[in-house]
Design a protein around this motif. Structure first.
Motif, PDB file in Angstrom:
ATOM      1  N   VAL A   1      38.418  33.010  51.400  1.00 35.34           N
ATOM      2  CA  VAL A   1      38.053  33.738  50.191  1.00 35.34           C
ATOM      3  C   VAL A   1      36.568  33.521  49.931  1.00 35.34           C
ATOM      4  N   GLY A   2      35.855  34.621  49.705  1.00 32.39           N
ATOM      5  CA  GLY A   2      34.418  34.550  49.458  1.00 32.39           C
ATOM      6  C   GLY A   2      33.564  34.807  50.684  1.00 32.39           C
TER       7      GLY A   2
ATOM      8  N   GLY B   1      29.080  47.375  54.987  1.00 35.99           N
ATOM      9  CA  GLY B   1      29.197  46.088  54.327  1.00 35.99           C
ATOM     10  C   GLY B   1      27.845  45.486  54.092  1.00 35.99           C
ATOM     11  N   PRO B   2      27.768  44.269  53.718  1.00 34.81           N
ATOM     12  CA  PRO B   2      28.840  43.268  53.680  1.00 34.81           C
ATOM     13  C   PRO B   2      29.650  43.339  52.392  1.00 34.81           C
ATOM     14  N   PHE B   3      30.908  42.953  52.521  1.00 33.29           N
ATOM     15  CA  PHE B   3      31.815  42.852  51.382  1.00 33.29           C
ATOM     16  C   PHE B   3      32.463  41.477  51.426  1.00 33.29           C
ATOM     17  N   SER B   4      32.838  40.976  50.254  1.00 36.73           N
ATOM     18  CA  SER B   4      33.442  39.645  50.230  1.00 36.73           C
ATOM     19  C   SER B   4      34.966  39.749  50.293  1.00 36.73           C
ATOM     20  N   ILE B   5      35.563  38.703  50.843  1.00 35.98           N
ATOM     21  CA  ILE B   5      37.019  38.596  50.930  1.00 35.98           C
ATOM     22  C   ILE B   5      37.522  38.126  49.571  1.00 35.98           C
ATOM     23  N   LEU B   6      38.485  38.870  49.000  1.00 29.11           N
ATOM     24  CA  LEU B   6      39.077  38.475  47.717  1.00 29.11           C
ATOM     25  C   LEU B   6      40.275  37.560  47.909  1.00 29.11           C
ATOM     26  N   ARG B   7      41.141  37.901  48.871  1.00 33.85           N
ATOM     27  CA  ARG B   7      42.283  37.033  49.152  1.00 33.85           C
ATOM     28  C   ARG B   7      42.889  37.404  50.492  1.00 33.85           C
ATOM     29  N   GLN B   8      43.688  36.482  51.004  1.00 33.11           N
ATOM     30  CA  GLN B   8      44.390  36.684  52.272  1.00 33.11           C
ATOM     31  C   GLN B   8      45.863  36.946  51.963  1.00 33.11           C
ATOM     32  N   ILE B   9      46.402  38.046  52.478  1.00 30.84           N
ATOM     33  CA  ILE B   9      47.815  38.353  52.271  1.00 30.84           C
ATOM     34  C   ILE B   9      48.660  37.638  53.314  1.00 30.84           C
TER      35      ILE B   9
ATOM     36  N   ASN C   1      46.973  38.296  59.272  1.00 30.63           N
ATOM     37  CA  ASN C   1      46.375  39.519  59.805  1.00 30.63           C
ATOM     38  C   ASN C   1      45.814  40.444  58.737  1.00 30.63           C
ATOM     39  N   THR C   2      46.063  40.199  57.464  1.00 30.66           N
ATOM     40  CA  THR C   2      45.717  41.141  56.410  1.00 30.66           C
ATOM     41  C   THR C   2      44.903  40.470  55.315  1.00 30.66           C
ATOM     42  N   TYR C   3      43.797  41.139  54.952  1.00 28.52           N
ATOM     43  CA  TYR C   3      42.910  40.612  53.921  1.00 28.52           C
ATOM     44  C   TYR C   3      42.604  41.694  52.896  1.00 28.52           C
ATOM     45  N   VAL C   4      42.403  41.271  51.652  1.00 27.33           N
ATOM     46  CA  VAL C   4      41.961  42.164  50.588  1.00 27.33           C
ATOM     47  C   VAL C   4      40.460  41.955  50.451  1.00 27.33           C
ATOM     48  N   VAL C   5      39.722  43.066  50.518  1.00 28.19           N
ATOM     49  CA  VAL C   5      38.262  43.033  50.512  1.00 28.19           C
ATOM     50  C   VAL C   5      37.763  43.652  49.214  1.00 28.19           C
TER      51      VAL C   5
ATOM     52  N   SER D   1      30.312  46.411  43.536  1.00 24.81           N
ATOM     53  CA  SER D   1      31.744  46.488  43.820  1.00 24.81           C
ATOM     54  C   SER D   1      32.506  46.553  42.510  1.00 24.81           C
ATOM     55  N   ASP D   2      33.428  47.493  42.447  1.00 27.87           N
ATOM     56  CA  ASP D   2      34.227  47.650  41.241  1.00 27.87           C
ATOM     57  C   ASP D   2      35.684  47.839  41.602  1.00 27.87           C
ATOM     58  N   SER D   3      36.135  47.106  42.612  1.00 30.51           N
ATOM     59  CA  SER D   3      37.525  47.233  43.051  1.00 30.51           C
ATOM     60  C   SER D   3      38.389  46.198  42.339  1.00 30.51           C
ATOM     61  N   SER D   4      39.673  46.394  42.427  1.00 32.80           N
ATOM     62  CA  SER D   4      40.604  45.461  41.789  1.00 32.80           C
ATOM     63  C   SER D   4      41.031  44.387  42.783  1.00 32.80           C
ATOM     64  N   VAL D   5      41.488  43.276  42.259  1.00 35.52           N
ATOM     65  CA  VAL D   5      41.915  42.163  43.089  1.00 35.52           C
ATOM     66  C   VAL D   5      43.347  42.359  43.572  1.00 35.52           C
TER      67      VAL D   5
END
Length: 161
Positions: A76-77, A103-111, A114-118, A153-157
């Motif tokens: 994360v981060g 990018g670059p974009f930061s990682i918000l969380r790992q699901i 293999n899958t990450y929320v960016v 960035s204005d995405s949701s977590v």
């Protein structure tokens, strides 16, 4: 011709012997004799051996493939670049002449592994959940720190669309 994984020809696996003549393909009637039972036992044993050899062969191929595979993991981060694919990004936002990575974009969380929320801005109109194959680590061109402002960035977590 013998298979390199099983060590036997497909005909010998199915019919337990090498072909002598075209008549060998004929189906034999069922019978309740001791030689037939022994034959059935030998056949099932041979099938087990073929399965075992196939499993060993698959493990050997997997080990060879794993030697060249790199394990990737993000925290994360971490800052990542996203591979742009026509299937993922809608009509008008993808061009053959556009950069291949954004990018670059930061990682918000790992699901899962293999899958990450960016932290992807909403103007991209795509889900902010990505497979690890579409992510690569961001390496800044110089030693200066990289700061991402919240206006970029204005995405949701949540990880949804």
């Amino acid at each position: 011709m013998t298979n390199r994984s099983t060590g036997k020809s497909p005909f010998s696996v199915v019919y337990t012997k090498h072909p002598n003549h075209t008549v060998d393909v004929a189906v034999l009637p069922q019978c309740n004799s001791k030689p037939a039972a022994e034959f059935a036992e030998q056949f099932s044993q041979m099938i087990q051996e073929v399965r075992q050899k196939l499993e060993e062969s698959n493990l050997k191929y997997k080990e060879a493939a794993d030697k060249h595979r790199k394990k990737r993991e993000f925290k994360v981060g971490d800052l990542v670049m996203i591979r742009v694919r026509r299937e993922r990004f809608g009509h008008g936002s993808y061009s053959k002449l556009s950069p291949r990575k954004i990018g670059p974009f930061s990682i918000l969380r790992q699901i899962n592994p293999n899958t990450y929320v960016v932290d992807l801005p909403n103007h991209y109109n795509t889900s902010n959940t990505f497979n690890i194959s579409d992510l690569s680590a961001y390496h800044p061109p110089d030693a200066a720190p990289t700061n991402l402002s919240s206006s970029d960035s204005d995405s949701s977590v949540s990880g949804g669309e």
